[in-house]
Design a protein around this motif. Structure first.
Motif, short mmCIF file in Angstrom:
data_model
loop_
_atom_site.label_atom_id
_atom_site.label_comp_id
_atom_site.label_asym_id
_atom_site.label_seq_id
_atom_site.Cartn_x
_atom_site.Cartn_y
_atom_site.Cartn_z
N LEU A 300 59.43 -64.29 89.51
CA LEU A 300 58.61 -65.42 89.04
C LEU A 300 57.33 -65.51 89.85
O LEU A 300 56.26 -65.81 89.31
CB LEU A 300 59.41 -66.73 89.11
CG LEU A 300 60.56 -66.85 88.10
CD1 LEU A 300 61.46 -68.04 88.43
CD2 LEU A 300 60.03 -66.98 86.67
N LEU A 305 54.46 -67.83 88.06
CA LEU A 305 55.01 -68.96 87.30
C LEU A 305 55.84 -69.80 88.26
O LEU A 305 56.77 -69.31 88.88
CB LEU A 305 55.90 -68.45 86.15
CG LEU A 305 56.49 -69.54 85.26
CD1 LEU A 305 55.42 -70.18 84.38
CD2 LEU A 305 57.61 -68.99 84.38
N ALA A 310 60.25 -72.48 84.80
CA ALA A 310 60.83 -71.29 84.17
C ALA A 310 61.99 -71.61 83.23
O ALA A 310 62.85 -72.44 83.52
CB ALA A 310 61.30 -70.32 85.25
N VAL A 342 65.24 -74.49 88.19
CA VAL A 342 64.40 -74.02 87.07
C VAL A 342 64.34 -75.11 85.99
O VAL A 342 65.06 -76.11 86.08
CB VAL A 342 64.94 -72.69 86.46
CG1 VAL A 342 65.00 -71.61 87.51
CG2 VAL A 342 66.29 -72.91 85.80
N ASP A 367 61.21 -67.18 79.76
CA ASP A 367 60.42 -66.45 80.74
C ASP A 367 61.18 -65.30 81.40
O ASP A 367 60.59 -64.30 81.79
CB ASP A 367 59.95 -67.41 81.84
CG ASP A 367 59.12 -68.54 81.27
OD1 ASP A 367 58.08 -68.24 80.65
OD2 ASP A 367 59.53 -69.71 81.40
N ASN A 392 57.28 -65.09 78.79
CA ASN A 392 56.99 -64.13 79.85
C ASN A 392 58.12 -63.10 79.86
O ASN A 392 59.23 -63.40 79.46
CB ASN A 392 56.93 -64.82 81.22
CG ASN A 392 55.64 -65.61 81.37
OD1 ASN A 392 54.56 -65.05 81.43
ND2 ASN A 392 55.77 -66.93 81.40
#
Ligand code: SAJ
Length: 419
Positions: A300, A305, A310, A342, A367, A392
């Motif tokens: 991450l 990010l 996330a 998260v 993500d 992502n």
């Protein structure tokens, strides 16, 4: 001889069926009434190849009956105890199921009965249980009744084959006990039968599973080192295993199931002291989900990010591939570790109910994907197509399922050091 099997679970039911089909009159004692009903109507409450046919046969030929009524197991020649021996919250053995089963047996048995424990137990437990029976019945162990530890060694999905073809260890409190048990198991066991004393057989069973646990921990430590040296540990293991006397296990996100995570605790529980190796191995394996978490956080960071934004998809909830069993699954521990840091955790498992029924839905706008179980379905996924659904593209492989990191993904795998 007439047999009572105490506990009709994963081991007890197949064992009762085998003896019934070998011609014995078998009564299965089980406190769960729904299980008793099912078994008596010829349907199994556990999923296992061949079990439905074998059970129907045993019920139809009249040799097997299940009951919750203690009176029905009075005065049997043989008692086979197949109950669970889990850990308590504090990781010490919970022998309450076993002790209850032994008490029930003591209240039911007659002079001359053979009592067999198939459950996995801490060393010296069978001797302690023999003493408990002496106290309750006033009988003398080894003279008025016989007692054996006969550990089960079967693997789910292969139970009916392994019950017949695996070798068996019979640990008697005296030689006569082991000899009686040998006559009994010989009626269907085609593998070798080895006789020993009960404390040895208890150790044997625990050593088998501890051997695997410690070896997996060693593989996990190799994986950790591989990251520091920038190599792929799986390539290294494959090469090391070309040596004729080396067989390194597989590193991964952790060790689950209802046996391996607890058996080394059972092994150590009755010892005054130990060298620390087995404990350390357990600790390494229990911490592997944290290693996967570190890989996720690293990834991450790579894409800038923030962790709290996330959306993470965990692929696999079962403790191992092909299985729908989530007991002590490292996937669950991993989810526990990340769920509060998260934004969202989604789960998908083709064998277990997760948050999403369908992989594509789970991946939409996500993500990162973390593979926590080596289900065969996960080995052939089209990551290019799946990646297009994601916001992502991070892929974390905790089970060495993806051999070639897909293009366009930030890929990290346990044991896949970067070079
Ligand atoms: N695992 C690894 N690396 C490996 C091997 C396994 O990480 O190299 C993990 C698996 O993913 C899983 C866990 O370890 O999470 C345990 O899996 P397993 O397949 O080794 O064992 P179980 O728990 O399914 O079944 C075992 C069997 N024991 C052995 O294979 C030595 C079975 O024969 C036993 O009867 C059973 O435990 C038991 O009752 O103790």
């Amino acid at each position: 001889a007439e047999i009572a099997v105490i506990g009709l679970g994963y081991i007890g039911l197949p064992t009762a069926i085998m003896f019934a089909n070998a011609g014995f009159k078998v009564v299965g004692y089980e406190i769960r009434e729904d299980v008793v009903k099912k078994v008596n109507s010829g349907t199994s409450h556990i999923i296992e190849p061949e079990i439905e046919d074998m059970l129907r046969k045993a019920i139809e030929n009249g040799n097997l009956r299940a009951t919750s009524d203690k009176k029905e197991i009075a005065g049997k020649d043989v008692y086979i105890i197949c109950v669970q021996t889990p850990l308590k919250e504090d990781k010490t053995p919970d022998l309450s199921y076993l002790e209850n089963a032994v008490r029930t047996t003591a209240e039911s048995m007659k002079k001359g009965s053979l009592v067999i424990i198939e459950s996995t137990v801490p060393p010296m437990t069978t001797l302690r249980m023999a003493k408990l029976i002496e106290d309750i019945t006033g009988f003398k162990a080894g003279e008025d009744f016989y007692m054996v530890h006969a550990p089960e060694r079967v693997m789910p999905r292969r139970i009916f084959k392994e019950l017949v073809y695996n070798s068996r260890i019979l640990g008697g409190i005296n030689e006569e006990s082991a000899e009686l048990a040998e006559l009994l198991y010989r009626t269907f066991v085609k593998g070798q039968i080895f006789k020993t004393n009960s404390t040895t057989s208890e150790m044997v069973k625990l050593m088998e599973n501890t051997f695997r646990d410690v070896n997996i921990a060693l593989a996990n430590e190799f994986a950790f080192l591989a990251h520091q040296y920038g190599i792929d540990v799986f390539e290294a293991i494959e090469l090391a295993n070309t040596h004729p006397r080396v067989k390194i296990h597989m590193p991964g996100i952790g060790v689950g199931g209802h046996c391996l995570p607890k058996d080394s605790y059972l092994l150590l529980s009755s010892a005054k002291e130990d060298f620390g190796l087995i404990k350390k191995a357990r600790e390494i394996n229990e911490d592997m989900p944290l290693f996967a978490k570190d890989l996720l956080i690293d990834a991450l960071k790579t894409i800038n990010l923030p962790v709290e934004e996330a959306i993470v998809v965990v692929l696999g909830l079962a403790y191992k591939g092909y299985s729908d069993d989530t007991r002590n699954s490292p996937a669950l521990k991993f989810i526990e570790e990340i769920k509060d840091i998260v934004m969202e955790v989604r789960t998908y498992d083709p064998y277990v109910k997760g948050t999403h029924e369908n992989l594509e839905d789970a991946l939409k706008g996500a993500d990162a994907v973390v593979i926590a179980t080596d289900h065969p379905e996960f080995k052939t996924l089209d990551w290019q197509a799946l990646g297009r659904l994601m916001r992502n593209k991070i892929l974390i492989d905790g089970r060495h399922v993806v051999k070639n990191p897909p293009k366009g993904f930030v890929f990290k795998g346990i044991g896949r050091g970067e070079y």
